[in-house]
Motif scaffolding. Sequence first.
Motif, PDB file in Angstrom:
ATOM      1  N   UNK A  12       0.843  -1.197   0.000  1.00 26.32           N
ATOM      2  CA  UNK A  12       0.000   0.000   0.000  1.00 26.32           C
ATOM      3  C   UNK A  12       0.877   1.244   0.000  1.00 26.32           C
ATOM      4  N   UNK A  13       0.273   2.355  -0.311  1.00 26.15           N
ATOM      5  CA  UNK A  13       0.980   3.628  -0.301  1.00 26.15           C
ATOM      6  C   UNK A  13       1.001   4.223   1.111  1.00 26.15           C
ATOM      7  N   UNK A  14       1.959   5.070   1.344  1.00 27.84           N
ATOM      8  CA  UNK A  14       2.014   5.788   2.620  1.00 27.84           C
ATOM      9  C   UNK A  14       0.701   6.519   2.843  1.00 27.84           C
ATOM     10  N   UNK A  15       0.208   6.418   4.072  1.00 23.35           N
ATOM     11  CA  UNK A  15      -1.060   7.052   4.403  1.00 23.35           C
ATOM     12  C   UNK A  15      -2.273   6.184   4.130  1.00 23.35           C
ATOM     13  N   UNK A  16      -2.050   5.045   3.521  1.00 23.03           N
ATOM     14  CA  UNK A  16      -3.145   4.149   3.185  1.00 23.03           C
ATOM     15  C   UNK A  16      -3.626   3.333   4.374  1.00 23.03           C
ATOM     16  N   UNK A  17      -4.632   2.501   4.101  1.00 24.40           N
ATOM     17  CA  UNK A  17      -5.234   1.664   5.143  1.00 24.40           C
ATOM     18  C   UNK A  17      -5.275   0.212   4.688  1.00 24.40           C
ATOM     19  N   UNK A  79      -7.004  -3.626  12.038  1.00 23.12           N
ATOM     20  CA  UNK A  79      -7.253  -2.528  11.131  1.00 23.12           C
ATOM     21  C   UNK A  79      -6.107  -1.536  11.247  1.00 23.12           C
ATOM     22  N   UNK A  80      -5.531  -1.198  10.117  1.00 21.80           N
ATOM     23  CA  UNK A  80      -4.339  -0.370  10.093  1.00 21.80           C
ATOM     24  C   UNK A  80      -4.632   0.859   9.242  1.00 21.80           C
ATOM     25  N   UNK A  81      -4.422   2.030   9.780  1.00 18.99           N
ATOM     26  CA  UNK A  81      -4.648   3.271   9.051  1.00 18.99           C
ATOM     27  C   UNK A  81      -3.421   4.152   9.116  1.00 18.99           C
ATOM     28  N   UNK A  82      -3.393   5.162   8.245  1.00 22.75           N
ATOM     29  CA  UNK A  82      -2.277   6.107   8.213  1.00 22.75           C
ATOM     30  C   UNK A  82      -0.942   5.365   8.214  1.00 22.75           C
ATOM     31  N   UNK A  83      -0.811   4.423   7.325  1.00 20.99           N
ATOM     32  CA  UNK A  83       0.367   3.558   7.312  1.00 20.99           C
ATOM     33  C   UNK A  83       1.629   4.322   6.937  1.00 20.99           C
ATOM     34  N   UNK A  84       2.720   3.898   7.569  1.00 20.32           N
ATOM     35  CA  UNK A  84       4.022   4.529   7.371  1.00 20.32           C
ATOM     36  C   UNK A  84       5.012   3.476   6.873  1.00 20.32           C
ATOM     37  N   UNK A  85       6.093   3.906   6.235  1.00 18.42           N
ATOM     38  CA  UNK A  85       7.077   2.917   5.749  1.00 18.42           C
ATOM     39  C   UNK A  85       7.591   1.997   6.860  1.00 18.42           C
ATOM     40  N   UNK A  86       7.723   2.515   8.056  1.00 16.08           N
ATOM     41  CA  UNK A  86       8.229   1.686   9.160  1.00 16.08           C
ATOM     42  C   UNK A  86       7.218   0.637   9.629  1.00 16.08           C
ATOM     43  N   UNK A  87       6.002   0.692   9.111  1.00 18.53           N
ATOM     44  CA  UNK A  87       5.023  -0.355   9.404  1.00 18.53           C
ATOM     45  C   UNK A  87       5.221  -1.590   8.528  1.00 18.53           C
ATOM     46  N   UNK A  88       6.098  -1.497   7.563  1.00 18.78           N
ATOM     47  CA  UNK A  88       6.354  -2.625   6.666  1.00 18.78           C
ATOM     48  C   UNK A  88       6.952  -3.794   7.443  1.00 18.78           C
ATOM     49  N   UNK A 123       1.162 -19.772  16.713  1.00 18.03           N
ATOM     50  CA  UNK A 123       1.591 -18.702  15.823  1.00 18.03           C
ATOM     51  C   UNK A 123       1.214 -19.049  14.388  1.00 18.03           C
ATOM     52  N   UNK A 124       0.836 -18.024  13.644  1.00 17.86           N
ATOM     53  CA  UNK A 124       0.651 -18.199  12.217  1.00 17.86           C
ATOM     54  C   UNK A 124       1.962 -18.043  11.485  1.00 17.86           C
ATOM     55  N   UNK A 125       1.928 -18.197  10.180  1.00 27.71           N
ATOM     56  CA  UNK A 125       3.152 -18.117   9.384  1.00 27.71           C
ATOM     57  C   UNK A 125       3.438 -16.705   8.901  1.00 27.71           C
ATOM     58  N   UNK A 126       2.476 -15.797   9.101  1.00 24.74           N
ATOM     59  CA  UNK A 126       2.719 -14.404   8.778  1.00 24.74           C
ATOM     60  C   UNK A 126       2.178 -13.981   7.434  1.00 24.74           C
ATOM     61  N   UNK A 127       1.949 -12.676   7.326  1.00 25.01           N
ATOM     62  CA  UNK A 127       1.518 -12.083   6.063  1.00 25.01           C
ATOM     63  C   UNK A 127       2.304 -10.796   5.868  1.00 25.01           C
ATOM     64  N   UNK A 128       2.756 -10.568   4.638  1.00 24.02           N
ATOM     65  CA  UNK A 128       3.667  -9.462   4.353  1.00 24.02           C
ATOM     66  C   UNK A 128       2.894  -8.167   4.099  1.00 24.02           C
ATOM     67  N   UNK A 129       3.293  -7.127   4.794  1.00 18.59           N
ATOM     68  CA  UNK A 129       2.763  -5.784   4.556  1.00 18.59           C
ATOM     69  C   UNK A 129       3.916  -4.903   4.076  1.00 18.59           C
ATOM     70  N   UNK A 130       3.699  -4.229   2.968  1.00 23.90           N
ATOM     71  CA  UNK A 130       4.707  -3.317   2.439  1.00 23.90           C
ATOM     72  C   UNK A 130       4.071  -1.947   2.251  1.00 23.90           C
ATOM     73  N   UNK A 131       4.674  -0.946   2.867  1.00 25.83           N
ATOM     74  CA  UNK A 131       4.185   0.421   2.746  1.00 25.83           C
ATOM     75  C   UNK A 131       5.197   1.185   1.912  1.00 25.83           C
ATOM     76  N   UNK A 132       4.777   1.570   0.730  1.00 32.53           N
ATOM     77  CA  UNK A 132       5.674   2.215  -0.225  1.00 32.53           C
ATOM     78  C   UNK A 132       5.517   3.730  -0.160  1.00 32.53           C
ATOM     79  N   UNK A 133       6.649   4.400  -0.141  1.00 32.88           N
ATOM     80  CA  UNK A 133       6.615   5.863  -0.098  1.00 32.88           C
ATOM     81  C   UNK A 133       6.598   6.448  -1.501  1.00 32.88           C
TER      82      UNK A 133
END
Length: 133
Positions: A12-17, A79-88, A123-133
């Motif tokens: 997602x883009x920076x600031x996205x949800x 629920x994740x809002x106002x996402x930042x690159x460091x949330x990746x 534990x689950x195996x995880x899901x990848x979140x990428x926040x692109x600037x």
Amino acid sequence: QVQLMESGGISVQVGGSLTLSCAASGDLSNYINFKMGWSRKEREGVAVIDSDFDSRYAQAVKGRFTISRDNANHIVYLQMTDLKPEDSGIYYCSADDPAMSSSRTFRIDLGSSVLIDYAMDYWGKGTQVTVAS
């Protein structure tokens, strides 16, 4: 045994949800008593929700992320809002069954020098979140 499967991770883009889901399966007879949590980079705690629906958040995400649970369908959401690159990162769902004990932990930084370790049994195996600037 309980299995956890995360889903919803995307780029997602920076600031996205974004909303992540964690579906539980297996022996869920004690699910309503589970503490459920989300962490990232495996040990960085993000949010926890107790069996009584009380929740706690890492200082880094407080006010931007919301954890919730649907006991009827055995799903936990983040629920994740106002996402930042460091949330990746890879986001992991985990569960603490009070009838069990575990040494695998994550740590939540609540701020004001308050750090809490949570020992989670599943534990689950995880899901990848990428926040692109």
